[in-house]
Design a protein around this motif. Structure first.
Motif, PDB file in Angstrom:
ATOM      1  N   LEU A 711       0.829  -1.210   0.000  1.00  0.00           N
ATOM      2  CA  LEU A 711       0.000   0.000   0.000  1.00  0.00           C
ATOM      3  C   LEU A 711       0.863   1.260   0.000  1.00  0.00           C
ATOM      4  O   LEU A 711       0.566   2.228  -0.705  1.00  0.00           O
ATOM      5  N   LEU A 712       1.955   1.261   0.770  1.00  0.00           N
ATOM      6  CA  LEU A 712       2.851   2.419   0.802  1.00  0.00           C
ATOM      7  C   LEU A 712       3.430   2.711  -0.578  1.00  0.00           C
ATOM      8  O   LEU A 712       3.523   3.873  -0.995  1.00  0.00           O
ATOM      9  N   LEU A 713       3.829   1.672  -1.277  1.00  0.00           N
ATOM     10  CA  LEU A 713       4.396   1.874  -2.616  1.00  0.00           C
ATOM     11  C   LEU A 713       3.362   2.494  -3.559  1.00  0.00           C
ATOM     12  O   LEU A 713       3.699   3.314  -4.421  1.00  0.00           O
ATOM     13  N   GLU A 714       2.108   2.121  -3.398  1.00  0.00           N
ATOM     14  CA  GLU A 714       1.068   2.698  -4.237  1.00  0.00           C
ATOM     15  C   GLU A 714       0.796   4.153  -3.871  1.00  0.00           C
ATOM     16  O   GLU A 714       0.479   4.967  -4.740  1.00  0.00           O
ATOM     17  N   LEU A 715       0.922   4.487  -2.596  1.00  0.00           N
ATOM     18  CA  LEU A 715       0.779   5.888  -2.189  1.00  0.00           C
ATOM     19  C   LEU A 715       1.873   6.746  -2.813  1.00  0.00           C
ATOM     20  O   LEU A 715       1.639   7.885  -3.207  1.00  0.00           O
ATOM     21  N   VAL A 716       3.078   6.200  -2.886  1.00  0.00           N
ATOM     22  CA  VAL A 716       4.194   6.940  -3.465  1.00  0.00           C
ATOM     23  C   VAL A 716       4.036   7.091  -4.973  1.00  0.00           C
ATOM     24  O   VAL A 716       4.191   8.181  -5.536  1.00  0.00           O
ATOM     25  N   SER A 717       3.693   6.002  -5.646  1.00  0.00           N
ATOM     26  CA  SER A 717       3.707   5.985  -7.108  1.00  0.00           C
ATOM     27  C   SER A 717       2.395   6.421  -7.742  1.00  0.00           C
ATOM     28  O   SER A 717       2.371   6.838  -8.904  1.00  0.00           O
ATOM     29  N   GLY A 718       1.271   6.289  -7.004  1.00  0.00           N
ATOM     30  CA  GLY A 718      -0.020   6.590  -7.593  1.00  0.00           C
ATOM     31  C   GLY A 718      -0.465   5.583  -8.621  1.00  0.00           C
ATOM     32  O   GLY A 718      -1.305   5.886  -9.475  1.00  0.00           O
ATOM     33  N   PRO A 741       7.233  -2.848  -7.412  1.00  0.00           N
ATOM     34  CA  PRO A 741       7.874  -2.995  -6.096  1.00  0.00           C
ATOM     35  C   PRO A 741       9.350  -3.350  -6.190  1.00  0.00           C
ATOM     36  O   PRO A 741      10.163  -2.908  -5.367  1.00  0.00           O
ATOM     37  N   MET A 742       9.703  -4.134  -7.207  1.00  0.00           N
ATOM     38  CA  MET A 742      11.111  -4.481  -7.396  1.00  0.00           C
ATOM     39  C   MET A 742      11.905  -3.247  -7.813  1.00  0.00           C
ATOM     40  O   MET A 742      13.021  -3.002  -7.326  1.00  0.00           O
ATOM     41  N   GLN A 743      11.319  -2.450  -8.711  1.00  0.00           N
ATOM     42  CA  GLN A 743      11.985  -1.238  -9.142  1.00  0.00           C
ATOM     43  C   GLN A 743      12.157  -0.262  -7.980  1.00  0.00           C
ATOM     44  O   GLN A 743      13.186   0.411  -7.852  1.00  0.00           O
ATOM     45  N   ALA A 744      11.142  -0.193  -7.115  1.00  0.00           N
ATOM     46  CA  ALA A 744      11.226   0.693  -5.960  1.00  0.00           C
ATOM     47  C   ALA A 744      12.374   0.294  -5.048  1.00  0.00           C
ATOM     48  O   ALA A 744      13.120   1.150  -4.545  1.00  0.00           O
ATOM     49  N   ARG A 772      11.967   7.786   3.465  1.00  0.00           N
ATOM     50  CA  ARG A 772      11.575   7.061   4.685  1.00  0.00           C
ATOM     51  C   ARG A 772      10.419   6.112   4.386  1.00  0.00           C
ATOM     52  O   ARG A 772      10.392   4.963   4.836  1.00  0.00           O
ATOM     53  N   THR A 773       9.453   6.588   3.574  1.00  0.00           N
ATOM     54  CA  THR A 773       8.307   5.761   3.221  1.00  0.00           C
ATOM     55  C   THR A 773       8.724   4.556   2.390  1.00  0.00           C
ATOM     56  O   THR A 773       8.275   3.428   2.627  1.00  0.00           O
ATOM     57  N   CYS A 774       9.578   4.775   1.412  1.00  0.00           N
ATOM     58  CA  CYS A 774      10.051   3.665   0.565  1.00  0.00           C
ATOM     59  C   CYS A 774      10.868   2.663   1.368  1.00  0.00           C
ATOM     60  O   CYS A 774      10.765   1.442   1.156  1.00  0.00           O
ATOM     61  N   LYS A 775      11.666   3.175   2.292  1.00  0.00           N
ATOM     62  CA  LYS A 775      12.464   2.277   3.126  1.00  0.00           C
ATOM     63  C   LYS A 775      11.555   1.389   3.980  1.00  0.00           C
ATOM     64  O   LYS A 775      11.747   0.171   4.082  1.00  0.00           O
ATOM     65  N   VAL A 776      10.554   2.004   4.596  1.00  0.00           N
ATOM     66  CA  VAL A 776       9.604   1.237   5.397  1.00  0.00           C
ATOM     67  C   VAL A 776       8.898   0.204   4.531  1.00  0.00           C
ATOM     68  O   VAL A 776       8.740  -0.959   4.923  1.00  0.00           O
ATOM     69  N   ALA A 777       8.469   0.629   3.339  1.00  0.00           N
ATOM     70  CA  ALA A 777       7.752  -0.283   2.448  1.00  0.00           C
ATOM     71  C   ALA A 777       8.601  -1.494   2.097  1.00  0.00           C
ATOM     72  O   ALA A 777       8.117  -2.639   2.109  1.00  0.00           O
ATOM     73  N   CYS A 778       9.873  -1.262   1.790  1.00  0.00           N
ATOM     74  CA  CYS A 778      10.746  -2.376   1.397  1.00  0.00           C
ATOM     75  C   CYS A 778      11.058  -3.307   2.566  1.00  0.00           C
ATOM     76  O   CYS A 778      11.266  -4.506   2.371  1.00  0.00           O
ATOM     77  N   TRP A 779      11.109  -2.789   3.775  1.00  0.00           N
ATOM     78  CA  TRP A 779      11.235  -3.658   4.947  1.00  0.00           C
ATOM     79  C   TRP A 779       9.961  -4.471   5.144  1.00  0.00           C
ATOM     80  O   TRP A 779      10.007  -5.652   5.513  1.00  0.00           O
TER      81      TRP A 779
END
Length: 825
Positions: A711-718, A741-744, A772-779
């Motif tokens: 969900l976080l990745l979708e918030l970032v990318s739209g 998600p892999m590209q992120a 910070r959001t992308c880092k959290v998402a990838c964790w």
């Protein structure tokens, strides 16, 4: 005498600019109409009058909204504002308590002088009069009546039948809102009984009337700040000595360029101030915080200079922070929630309205047994050196700390107690006006009492131990009996009364609706909001106009007893970031759940659909943090650990202020509560499923963490994580499709997260928060659930109080979607 008055006088004179002539009209005559973005402008261009829009309480100009306000909605207000101040700063609002609602942009509100000579604001959508200015004088009204916006900012209704001596029929100066302008009178007419007082706004962007008033004291020649419609006064100007009020010598009557007067005679009693230069932009107001302020606008700094604010300490304003809060004299953030409580409305707090205070994170174990054998598992936490809240009840026959504690514990409505110099004091319900005393001299804290605050036992256990197994075991064991009794009570109540009934469940009240009531509320289920895996959702309204969303559960997968037990357990789960369950219906094979209605629909509408609203980065980050807090509550603070099992944008609903609320958080409990075993039926949605759903390992709350990361990745990318693939330059002669998600994860390792941003943001985002959001998402989307953070840790990371190293590439995603060769740091 301080040199401040002299400096103020000089600043007023130096900052005063020459008035400009305006081509806009300052008058409305009979038959003329002011609509939409039209406006009156005073002859000196200092004031403007017109309609402005506010999105569900957030006031802003329809033509020039502020940078941090939500998009305009269909709520319209009629007001007067300073023309020269960039951000809309109203000095008078006609219909703050009754906004004009228009159904479409074509139905703009109108202001006109009626055939009867009244000034009226009309809602064109309903063809109804929302506000009117009517003459109190006995006069014949005709087409010679006009409305004029004067250079003073006073809107007047004039009878011009005698052109040489027009008569004032009505004026806005007699009906102030939160602001007193030069030459206006603040006070009472002892002959007519007209009493003009200032009333604060609800918040800095909401023009509705607030809770604080500033008015003349009928007994003493002074003004007082108080709670409106209450006898509680928390500050006064002090008596008038002929030149100034004793408590505010800063506003001495002989300040150059500025004159303050107070008149008290047989006819009237009022405060008035004047300036020698008409172009000076100045105001006296009652602020949303309950302080009386006098300010001057400085063009050079494009800001307000505050001459004085009283009371000087914000904590001296009565109940400024709302219930279950502590007001601190020494902290930058004066209002804070007591332990075990969270802010009721984050949006309101951001705009200065703290009146809602805080709400419990977890309900109390309330017992009806008031004897010494009371079985409540609640505990008390001590808050030392505090100014005790107001309205404590004294228990005369209690003579020890232990007896005082027992008396409070045995009373279900008792929320706190104190035993000290005033004996045994107990408080019921909300705690108002608790203050953390100021430091004195060497840093010692001034004398205060110890307040013992009642909390659910798990609140204290969670802070003292990390052994969640023990905590869950203790809480579950303590609640089995209570839940059994609760189910029995629900059945008895429903059988006795098929209409609305209150079901007490740990402090939560559910309503048992009849099928007939829901059919009526939804107009025979005619307006369908959506459909999910468990059934269809319909929009409705209760008799008190409360908006509701009624979910009709498809399939008779539960018996009545099980359904009622599940509903009662969900009913006690209340949190600011969870959609509130209002009630239910269980008749025959019909099963309905009734939720609060979310006017801004689901998150996916705004991220992925053309009919959604644009979400700026600040709003997206607020949504990310809110969802994290809601999941943290479900996983870690409820009596039973609740796993949502289907976190996705469709299940994140947005309220009027775009505050996120998690929906369907109880549906997983409906189909299975024992998550210590493997679930045989996969639950969730493609694109958000954690690997353990497929591998067959035990399901834990970490499946929600995985979905949240997606969900976080979708918030970032739209854009959707599933569906179309992300294209990226692979070489000079073409592009290569890559799973987003892999590209992120790869771009995060490169340190180039800006390329991941939704193109609609045009790069306008806080890149530190994006990283910070992308880092959290990838964790969160790591393959091994042990590598994923808890939702409590996610909240801390997003708040900036906790950090983690850069995450590795998710191995499973890399294997399925990655390049043949491995990626290195």
């Amino acid at each position: 005498m301080s040199v401040l008055p002299t400096l103020v006088g000089l600043l007023v004179l130096l900052d005063a600019g020459a008035s400009a002539c305006s081509a806009a009209t300052d008058t409305i005559s009979a038959g003329q109409v002011l609509a939409g973005d039209d406006r009156l402008v005073s002859n000196n261009s200092k004031f403007s009058l017109g309609f402005f829009r506010a999105p569900d309480g957030a006031a802003q100009s329809s033509t020039s909204p502020g940078p941090d306000t939500a998009p305009p909605s269909n709520k319209w207000y009629l007001g007067i504002w300073f023309t020269a101040v960039p951000n809309l700063t109203t000095v008078w609002v006609a219909n703050g308590a009754n906004p004009i609602m228009n159904a479409a942009d074509s139905d703009l509100p109108e202001l006109t002088v009626s055939a009867d000579g009244d000034l009226v604001a009309v809602n064109q959508a309903t063809k109804s009069i929302i506000w009117s200015a009517q003459s109190a004088q006995d006069t014949t009204k005709n087409t010679t009546t006009i409305a004029v916006l004067l250079n003073s900012g006073n809107l007047v209704l004039l009878d011009t039948s005698n052109s040489s001596a027009p008569r004032t029929l009505w004026q806005s100066f007699d009906h102030p809102t939160d602001t007193l302008l030069p030459s206006a009178k603040l006070g009472r007419d002892k002959v007519t009984g007209l009493n003009g007082r200032l009333v604060s706004k609800k918040s800095s962007i909401n023009p509705s009337p607030g809770r604080y008033c500033f008015e003349v004291d009928p007994d003493v020649p002074q003004l007082v700040a108080k709670l409106c419609n209450s006898s509680i006064t928390y500050w006064s100007t002090g008596a008038w000595n002929g030149k100034y009020f004793s408590n505010i010598p800063e506003l001495s009557g002989n300040v150059p360029g500025f004159r303050l007067v107070f008149v008290d005679n047989a006819q009237e009693e009022y405060l008035q101030f004047n300036v020698t230069n008409e172009a000076t932009v100045t105001r006296n107001m009652i602020d949303v915080t309950g302080q009386n302020k006098h300010q001057v606008w400085l063009d050079a700094s494009q800001d307000w200079l505050t001459l004085y604010a009283a009371p000087k300490a914000q904590c001296d304003v009565y109940a400024t922070c709302g219930p279950f809060t502590i007001c601190s004299y020494n902290s930058i953030q004066i209002c804070s929630c007591m332990k075990g409580f969270s802010v009721r409305s984050v949006i309101d707090w951001e705009h200065g309205d703290h009146s809602g205070g805080c709400v419990r994170d977890a309900p109390l174990d309330c017992t009806s047994n008031y004897t010494s054998q009371a079985s409540s598992t609640d505990e008390f936490v001590s808050i030392p050196s505090i100014g005790l809240p107001d309205k404590g009840h004294s228990l005369k026959n209690v003579r020890s700390l232990a007896d005082c504690s027992k008396a409070c514990m045995n009373n279900c409505s008792c929320s706190a107690y104190s035993y000290g110099s005033q004996g045994c004091l107990v408080w019921q319900d909300g705690l108002l006006n608790a203050k953390l005393h100021q430091s004195i001299g060497t840093g010692a804290v001034s004398n205060g009492e110890i307040l013992y605050l009642r909390l659910a036992s798990r609140e204290l256990q969670a802070s003292g131990s990390n052994n969640r197994g023990v905590i869950i075991g203790v809480v579950t064991g303590a609640c089995i009996t209570a839940l059994g009794l609760l189910v029995l009570a629900i059945v008895l109540i429903i059988r006795r009364n098929r209409t609305k009934n209150n079901i007490q469940g740990g402090g939560g009240g559910l309503v048992a609706f009849t099928y007939r009531e829901l059919r009526s509320a939804t107009k025979n289920f005619s307006e369908k909001l959506g459909q999910g895996g468990f059934g269809s959702v319909f929009k409705g309204h209760l008799r008190d106009s409360t908006g509701i969303a009624v979910k009709r559960l498809d399939g008779n997968f539960q018996g009545e007893k099980q359904f009622r037990a599940e509903v009662s357990s969900i009913g006690i789960i209340q949190h600011i970031y969870l959609v509130k369950l209002i009630g239910f219906c269980c008749e025959g094979d019909s099963r309905f759940l009734v939720y609060e209605h979310m006017p801004n629909r689901s998150l996916d509408t705004h991220l992925f659909k053309s009919n959604g609203m644009f979400l700026d980065w600040r709003t997206r980050y607020q949504i990310a943090l809110g969802v994290a807090r809601g999941l943290s509550y479900l996983h870690e603070s409820c009596r039973d650990c609740i796993i949502h099992c289907d976190i996705k944008p469709e299940n994140i609903l947005l309220d009027a202020s775009f505050l996120p609320k998690i929906a369907d958080f109880g549906m997983a409990k409906f189909v299975g509560r024992d998550f210590s075993r493997v679930l045989t039926t996969m639950r969730g949605t493609k694109g958000y499923l954690a690997p353990e759903w497929i591998s067959g390992t035990a399901i834990t709350p970490k499946v929600d963490v995985y979905s949240y990361g997606m969900l976080l990745l979708e918030l970032v990318s739209g854009r959707r994580n599933s569906g179309e693939e992300y294209t990226t330059p692979e070489s000079s002669d073409g592009y290569r499709a890559v799973y987003f998600p892999m590209q992120a994860a790869r771009e995060l390792l490169k340190g180039d997260v800006k390329t991941l941003l939704d193109q609609k943001l045009c790069g306008d985002a806080n890149l530190m928060e994006v990283e910070r959001t992308c880092k959290v998402a990838c964790w969160c989307i790591q393959d091994d659930e042990a590598d994923r953070p808890t939702m409590g840790e996610v909240v801390q990371i997003l708040e900036g109080v906790l950090d983690r190293d850069m995450p590795p590439l998710p191995r499973l995603l890399e294997k399925i979607f990655g390049r043949p060769h491995s990626m290195t740091n």
